[in-house]
Write an enzyme that holds these catalytic residues in place. Structure first.
Site, PDB file in Angstrom:
ATOM      1  N   GLY A  12       0.549  -1.042   0.179  1.00  0.00           N
ATOM      2  CA  GLY A  12      -0.034   0.052  -0.236  1.00  0.00           C
ATOM      3  C   GLY A  12       0.564   1.379  -0.439  1.00  0.00           C
ATOM      4  N   LEU A  85      -3.501  -8.002  -7.017  1.00  0.00           N
ATOM      5  CA  LEU A  85      -3.640  -8.675  -7.776  1.00  0.00           C
ATOM      6  C   LEU A  85      -4.142  -9.815  -8.471  1.00  0.00           C
ATOM      7  CD1 LEU A  85      -0.513  -9.412  -5.478  1.00  0.00           C
ATOM      8  CD2 LEU A  85      -0.058  -8.509  -7.688  1.00  0.00           C
ATOM      9  N   HIS A 104       2.146  -0.007 -13.139  1.00  0.00           N
ATOM     10  CA  HIS A 104       3.163  -1.526 -13.563  1.00  0.00           C
ATOM     11  C   HIS A 104       4.229  -0.803 -13.396  1.00  0.00           C
ATOM     12  CE1 HIS A 104       4.059  -5.429 -14.840  1.00  0.00           C
ATOM     13  NE2 HIS A 104       5.055  -4.861 -15.534  1.00  0.00           N
TER      14      HIS A 104
HETATM   15  C1  GRF Z   1       3.692  -1.777  -6.881  1.00  0.00           C
HETATM   16  O1  GRF Z   1       5.342  -1.897  -7.590  1.00  0.00           O
HETATM   17  C2  GRF Z   1       2.877  -0.919  -8.629  1.00  0.00           C
HETATM   18  O2  GRF Z   1       3.800  -0.762  -9.796  1.00  0.00           O
HETATM   19  C3  GRF Z   1       2.544  -2.442  -9.279  1.00  0.00           C
HETATM   20  O3  GRF Z   1       2.670  -2.855  -7.588  1.00  0.00           O
HETATM   21  C4  GRF Z   1       3.189  -2.221  -6.180  1.00  0.00           C
HETATM   22  C5  GRF Z   1       2.126  -2.084  -5.689  1.00  0.00           C
HETATM   23  O4  GRF Z   1       3.328  -1.956  -4.107  1.00  0.00           O
HETATM   24  N1  GRF Z   1       1.138  -2.158  -9.573  1.00  0.00           N
HETATM   25  P1  GRF Z   1       2.124  -1.350  -3.149  1.00  0.00           P
HETATM   26  O5  GRF Z   1       1.500  -1.964  -2.452  1.00  0.00           O
HETATM   27  O6  GRF Z   1       1.806   0.313  -3.836  1.00  0.00           O
HETATM   28  O7  GRF Z   1       3.630  -0.664  -2.113  1.00  0.00           O
END
Ligand code: GRF
Length: 192
Positions: A12, A85, A104
């Site tokens: 997050g 995811l 991404h």
């Molecule tokens: C990030 O690296 C984003 O690019 C990808 O998922 C990751 C999420 O990380 N889609 P976080 O939960 O925001 O730390």
């Protein structure tokens, strides 16, 4: 006021950044968080910031009509994916054309698709001796990581960089650009 929801299942950190960026915003409100994992960092951030959240149980993760209803009840204009995811149901994508935005951690079309998330992406970048990596912010369509690209930002990869080092550089780009790019899309301003 445009109302946005963030879907997240990870630590997050992007979500937290978005929360801070939009806190005092005059035209955009981050008003809801959706996750498939009640124990993830994103839900902790929702609680800490007192933002309403929905945890989708297994029954509802793929139930497009259920999610559309939840979006309608909350008056959602745009859906932001920040480390979510699970597959987004087709009905939801059709209901929100060009209104679902994902980030991404690589320069698509390279290093996208199935299994390409988290450290797998940065490991592949290092293994292939890439000299650049970066972020891709794109619309979501029915094909994983293949929606229209809104913005890409690059960072140099040194030959001595570990995947952790690449991850750090890419994360810095995410924190800097994701909120601004979303804002530009929603307010129909020039994409930075
Ligand atoms: C990030 O690296 C984003 O690019 C990808 O998922 C990751 C999420 O990380 N889609 P976080 O939960 O925001 O730390």
């Amino acid at each position: 006021m445009k109302r946005i929801v963030v879907f997240a299942s990870g630590t997050g950190s992007n979500l937290e950044n978005l929360i801070h960026y939009y806190k005092a915003h005059t035209s955009i409100e981050l008003c809801l968080i959706v996750s498939n994992n009640e124990h993830c960092g994103a839900i902790e951030k929702a609680k800490a910031n007192k933002i309403p959240f929905i945890v989708l149980g297994t029954k509802h993760i793929n139930d497009g009509n259920f999610i559309i209803q939840a979006m309608k009840i909350n008056g959602i204009d745009y859906i932001i994916l920040a480390g979510y995811l699970k597959m987004i149901p087709k009905e939801l994508i059709l209901h929100y054309p060009n209104k679902i935005i994902n980030i991404h951690p690589a320069l698509l079309p390279k290093y996208g698709g199935k299994g390409m998330y988290g450290n797998a992406v940065h490991k592949a970048v290092v293994l292939n001796k890439e000299s650049v990596s970066g972020i891709t912010i794109h619309y979501v369509n029915e094909h994983y990581d293949k929606g229209k690209i809104i913005a890409q930002k690059e960072v140099k990869v040194e030959s001595t960089d570990t995947f952790e080092a690449v991850e750090k550089k890419v994360r810095a780009l995410e924190i800097l650009w994701f909120p601004q790019v979303i804002e530009s899309v929603i307010l129909e301003k020039q994409i930075p």
